[in-house]
Write a protein that holds these residues in place. Structure first.
Motif, PDB file in Angstrom:
ATOM      1  N   ASN A  37       7.410  -5.155  -5.041  1.00 25.00           N
ATOM      2  CA  ASN A  37       6.364  -5.540  -4.086  1.00 25.00           C
ATOM      3  C   ASN A  37       4.975  -5.305  -4.659  1.00 25.00           C
ATOM      4  O   ASN A  37       4.061  -6.104  -4.422  1.00 25.00           O
ATOM      5  N   SER A  40       4.414  -8.235  -7.077  1.00 19.78           N
ATOM      6  CA  SER A  40       4.155  -9.504  -6.383  1.00 19.78           C
ATOM      7  C   SER A  40       2.803  -9.483  -5.680  1.00 19.78           C
ATOM      8  O   SER A  40       2.094 -10.483  -5.657  1.00 19.78           O
ATOM      9  N   GLY A  41       2.411  -8.340  -5.132  1.00 23.30           N
ATOM     10  CA  GLY A  41       1.095  -8.221  -4.510  1.00 23.30           C
ATOM     11  C   GLY A  41      -0.013  -8.375  -5.534  1.00 23.30           C
ATOM     12  O   GLY A  41      -1.056  -8.970  -5.261  1.00 23.30           O
ATOM     13  N   ILE A  57       0.474  -5.977   0.776  1.00 22.48           N
ATOM     14  CA  ILE A  57       1.783  -5.935   0.117  1.00 22.48           C
ATOM     15  C   ILE A  57       1.801  -4.843  -0.948  1.00 22.48           C
ATOM     16  O   ILE A  57       2.793  -4.116  -1.090  1.00 22.48           O
ATOM     17  N   GLY A  61       4.159  -1.657  -0.778  1.00 20.69           N
ATOM     18  CA  GLY A  61       5.033  -1.342  -1.902  1.00 20.69           C
ATOM     19  C   GLY A  61       4.883   0.102  -2.357  1.00 20.69           C
ATOM     20  O   GLY A  61       5.868   0.768  -2.697  1.00 20.69           O
ATOM     21  N   LEU A  97       4.105  -4.342   4.751  1.00 19.65           N
ATOM     22  CA  LEU A  97       4.749  -5.514   4.165  1.00 19.65           C
ATOM     23  C   LEU A  97       4.847  -6.649   5.179  1.00 19.65           C
ATOM     24  O   LEU A  97       4.648  -7.824   4.832  1.00 19.65           O
TER      25      LEU A  97
END
Length: 127
Positions: A37, A40-41, A57, A61, A97
């Protein structure tokens, strides 16, 4: 008259080998999901508009990753306070999230609408 809210609720569990392995596995998975996460963030934050979804995010995470550490500590030390911290961080992380995911969906829909409108204007003007 007793004050109901001042009573502590106690949860007692028997920590056998199977439960310890399951808690340790959950801790590892939480740490892996936390790292994924965060990554990806970070990719979302490459654009200014994407940062609106990327920052929650990343923060979520980090909380999920911390929760995994506390969960692993619970498995190693049979610590109730670690379990309490793990669940608290997990709840905070999942909330963040969810917020990031909702923002991402809204941004995606807005992007789609803008592209459709531009397509209509382009076709109306003869392109």
């Amino acid at each position: 008259m007793e004050d109901v809210f001042s009573e502590k609720k106690v949860l007692e569990m028997e920590m056998d080998e199977t439960l310890t392995k399951q808690i340790r596995f959950i801790g590892i998975i939480q740490q892996v999901m936390g790292v994924l996460n965060i990554i990806s963030g970070a990719f979302m934050c490459l654009t200014i508009i994407g940062a609106a979804a990327g920052v929650p995010i990343i923060m979520g995470g980090i909380s999920v990753f911390k929760s995994g550490g506390f969960m692993s500590d619970t498995a190693l030390n049979n610590s109730g306070s670690s379990l309490k911290e793990a669940l608290g961080n997990l709840a905070k992380g999942l909330k963040l999230l969810l917020i990031g995911f909702i923002i991402w969906i809204v941004l995606y829909i807005l992007f789609f609408v803008v592209v459709m409108i531009l397509g209509v204007f382009a076709s109306a003007s003869g392109y």
